[in-house]
Motif scaffolding. Structure first.
Motif, PDB file in Angstrom:
ATOM      1  N   GLY A  77       5.931   5.050  -2.273  1.00 30.59           N
ATOM      2  CA  GLY A  77       7.385   5.077  -2.298  1.00 30.59           C
ATOM      3  C   GLY A  77       7.959   6.383  -1.785  1.00 30.59           C
ATOM      4  N   ARG A 136      10.991   4.017   5.902  1.00 31.02           N
ATOM      5  CA  ARG A 136      10.594   2.858   5.098  1.00 31.02           C
ATOM      6  C   ARG A 136      10.008   1.741   5.960  1.00 31.02           C
ATOM      7  NH1 ARG A 136      15.883   4.367   2.766  1.00 31.02           N
ATOM      8  NH2 ARG A 136      15.445   5.577   0.881  1.00 31.02           N
ATOM      9  N   PRO A 172       7.026  -1.748  -3.509  1.00 30.57           N
ATOM     10  CA  PRO A 172       8.013  -0.702  -3.802  1.00 30.57           C
ATOM     11  C   PRO A 172       8.867  -0.336  -2.592  1.00 30.57           C
ATOM     12  CG  PRO A 172       5.800   0.230  -3.674  1.00 30.57           C
ATOM     13  CD  PRO A 172       5.645  -1.257  -3.653  1.00 30.57           C
ATOM     14  N   SER A 195      12.959  -0.809  -1.986  1.00 30.70           N
ATOM     15  CA  SER A 195      13.805   0.275  -1.494  1.00 30.70           C
ATOM     16  C   SER A 195      14.619  -0.179  -0.285  1.00 30.70           C
ATOM     17  CB  SER A 195      12.930   1.475  -1.118  1.00 30.70           C
ATOM     18  OG  SER A 195      13.713   2.565  -0.740  1.00 30.70           O
ATOM     19  N   ALA A 243       9.817   3.202 -10.322  1.00 31.61           N
ATOM     20  CA  ALA A 243       8.449   3.280  -9.798  1.00 31.61           C
ATOM     21  C   ALA A 243       7.436   3.466 -10.923  1.00 31.61           C
ATOM     22  CB  ALA A 243       8.345   4.427  -8.801  1.00 31.61           C
TER      23      ALA A 243
END
Length: 482
Positions: A67, A75, A118, A122, A393
């Motif tokens: 993450g 990302r 994760p 996001s 997380a």
């Protein structure tokens, strides 16, 4: 991230859900295939435990690293890397000639999996900026988990019976490839305005803690304390190292001050307990249905539906209750149902009757369906927005750690009590202590659900948030917070 059209946002959500589907399906499908793997690869109970725990262990250890890396370098970039690695790991699993190489391939899968869920969450959070749209998107995300729980045992049973256990890993290849192409085409790149700095020492301590603890538990029945004992010592040393090292860092991997918030601490323990119950429940049920009752994989998968369907139906109800009445009621329902289910097996040998077996599966499905939604909500309750992602997380890591420990402990207890020469006759009695452990997990969910969601708990969350916000202000103005 640039503003996207409504149609493009829905497409981004669908792509992210594809990644969640293959990761979630992989776990539920695998449980149905365990007995076939056991026969084909001549695996022991410990070997079967490692096929599950090698994945969840690596996943738990790397979730927070993945993450923070995605926030720092991009990302979409990390998400695409996760799809490639997960698909490659799936291919290697399907080709594994022996148990050791299968376990190694599962670890490769987990490295990819740590970059998917994760990071996908996001991406969703940054794509859906309107709170109502975001809530609906996260609801769809949660429903995919329910779909995988419901479809996994049936899909796994069909594949194992018709093609063989290796085919369960083939499912991931076309879905992973399609998600990769769509990601490249439709998901824009994004990064955090201020990404957290790496914490390599903390990361190594987490890996040492999780890995050595799991190894010590799984190998204890066969290897004895002479082999597993040193690993337990390593786990203890890693834990002490984390407790001493992490508070000294400005941006630690795990901010131990989070645990001053009773809702956060409660959510962490609830996540570990609930997912330990899930891992242990699936492990015991699969072995019982196929190795003791003699059902084939398809019929064992059908027997799992009384658990999977209530999970699918209750999850959205739990989400709505959390939104309207808070987490206490869903956690109370979850703890009560999980406790009642495990108690049926522990005290009344629910396996020996179709009626009680069916009721035990339904109760567990209801309990697990209600427990998942409140975990993240309670973990981030009262946290500053800048810390909410890290808190979530930790909750996700707790889920994976719980499932790892559930399989490890339950499998170790079962291996210590079962007599391989009379497996079918001794299984129910050997599994009874494991069911009592799962009963304790349910009681813990119930007790903490009540204790950590009241006025006192909320006050501890508010005080913790004030301290964390003060720290953020000091760091932003260049004043060190010690």
């Amino acid at each position: 991230m640039p503003e996207l059209s409504p149609r493009r946002r829905q497409l981004v959500l669908a792509i992210c859900c594809m990644s969640l589907l293959i990761v979630s399906l992989d776990n539920t499908v695998l449980n149905v295939a365990l007995p076939s793997m056991e026969r084909d690869l001549h695996a022991t109970t410990a070997g079967l435990q490692w096929t599950i725990d090698a994945y969840t262990l690596v996943l738990a250890a790397l979730l927070m690293l993945a993450g923070s890396t995605a926030d720092r370098i991009g990302r979409r970039k990390v998400f695409m890397a996760g799809l490639v690695v997960f698909s490659l790991g799936s291919l290697l699993c399907s080709l594994a000639p022996n148990l050791d190489l299968l376990i190694a391939a599962r670890m490769v899968q987990a490295v990819g999996g740590s970059m998917l869920n994760p990071v996908a969450m996001s991406i969703i959070t940054n794509t859906f900026t309107d709170p109502r749209e975001r809530a609906r998107a996260i609801g769809v995300w949660g429903a995919v988990v329910g779909i995988s729980m419901a479809a996994g045992p049936l899909v796994g049973g069909l594949l194992v019976e018709s093609v063989g256990w290796r085919s369960i890993f083939w499912l991931n290849l076309p879905v992973g490839l399609a998600a990769l192409i769509l990601t490249l085409r439709y998901i824009p790149e994004s990064r955090a305005p201020k990404a957290r700095r790496p914490d390599p020492v903390g990361q190594l301590l987490v890996i040492a803690l999780f890995g050595s603890l799991t190894y010590a538990i799984i190998e204890a029945p066969e290897a004895g304390l002479s082999t597993s004992g040193p690993f337990a010592v390593v786990a203890l040393a890693a834990l002490i190292g984390l407790l001493r090292y992490e508070p000294r860092r400005a941006e630690p991997l795990i901010d131990l001050r989070f645990f001053r918030s009773a809702p956060f601490s409660g959510a962490t323990v609830v996540a570990v307990s609930a997912f330990a119950a899930l891992g242990g429940f699936l492990f015991l049920s699969t072995l019982y249905l196929q190795n003791v009752r003699g059902l084939d994989a398809l019929h064992a998968g059908l027997w799992m539906l009384p658990m999977a369907v209530p999970t699918f139906l209750c999850a959205p109800v739990s989400g709505r209750l959390v939104g309207t009445r808070g987490p206490r009621l869903p956690l109370t329902i979850a703890g009560t149902a999980l406790t009642a289910s495990a108690l049926l097996f522990a005290a009344f040998d629910a396996e020996t009757s179709d009626t009680t077996l069916f009721l035990g599966f339904v109760l567990f499905g209801v309990g697990f369906g209600f427990v998942n939604a409140p975990i993240t909500n309670t973990a981030v309750s009262g946290m500053p927005r800048t810390q909410a992602g890290v808190a979530a997380a930790v909750a996700s890591t707790s889920r994976q750690l719980g499932q790892t420990l559930g399989v490890a402990v339950v499998g170790a207890v079962l291996a210590a009590g079962v007599n391989m020469s009379s497996y079918r006759e001794t299984f129910v009695s050997a599994a009874r202590p494991s069911w009592w452990i799962l009963t304790a997990c349910g009681v813990l969910v119930l007790a903490l659900g009540i204790l950590t969601t009241g006025p006192w708990a909320r006050r501890t969350a508010e005080r913790t948030a004030e301290r964390l916000e003060t720290k953020d202000v000091r760091e932003a103005t260049g004043v060190t917070a010690r």
